[in-house]
Design a protein around this motif. Structure first.
Motif: not given
Length: 219
Positions: A49-55
């Motif tokens: 979730i962190t990766y997806i929302e960050l990018f």
């Protein structure tokens, strides 16, 4: 035109390389991100979730600048070439969108398919490889094609980190010759042709997966 086209094709070759390797990374990131997002293991879900929302939630241009200009500074001290930054930045950015596309495609597989796999006593890997993934990939190809074409078009941003891609060459030639119409007309045609290659390749893959689905698997 005989003088302009070879120089534009040099930039187009860089664009093709960035698109190819960026697409490979994007596909890998989408697969890992989607499966991690669906994982019952909470830390994996949080990381995904962190990766997806960050990018997805930040500008691609800022991401490229961050990778190229910030990472070499303390405390990171990570230096990469402009080509490496272009591939990693574009791949991770498009991969974040692809992860959500693939997650939605996996979720769209009817529950009856899972129940049938359990009734046939299939292992989790057999369920994924022979039933779930073929159907999910088939559903994910149309939006996935759009994302790969978007990746191709976004390569024009890598000229801002000094990479001599097609857009960079076009601007160079325009400033040197002032033949704006001819140069950007050729660049437009080259981008269009490259996009059609992606479209053709993905449609071929879609037909291949459709045949595999009729036979009940990827093979």
């Amino acid at each position: 035109m005989n003088e302009l086209l070879p120089l534009l094709l040099q930039g187009a070759w860089v664009t093709v390389q960035v698109t190819f390797f960026g697409s490979l990374l994007a596909i890998l990131a989408a697969l890992v991100g989607a499966f991690a997002r669906l994982s019952p293991i909470a830390p994996l879900r949080w990381l995904a979730i962190t990766y997806i929302e960050l990018f997805r939630g930040s500008s691609l241009l800022v991401q490229l600048f961050w990778l190229y200009f910030v990472l070499p500074m303390p405390p990171f001290n990570v230096e990469m070439s402009a080509f490496q930054v272009a591939v990693i930045g574009l791949g991770l950015n498009i991969g974040a969108y692809g992860a959500e596309v693939l997650r939605g495609a996996i979720r769209s597989v009817h529950e009856g398919q899972y129940e049938a796999c359990l009734a046939l006593n299939m292992t989790p890997w057999q369920r994924l490889r022979r039933v779930i993934l073929p159907q999910a990939l088939l559903a994910a190809i149309p939006p996935g094609t759009n994302l790969l074409i978007e990746l191709l078009k976004n390569t024009s941003l890598v000229s801002l980190i000094t990479l001599s891609d097609l857009a960079f060459r076009a601007r160079q030639l325009d400033q040197a010759t002032l033949q704006t119409l001819e140069i950007f007309g050729l660049a437009l045609v080259i981008y269009f042709v490259l996009a059609q290659f992606i479209n053709f390749g993905m449609r071929t893959l879609e037909r291949r997966l459709a045949r595999g689905r009729m036979r009940g698997g990827l093979s």
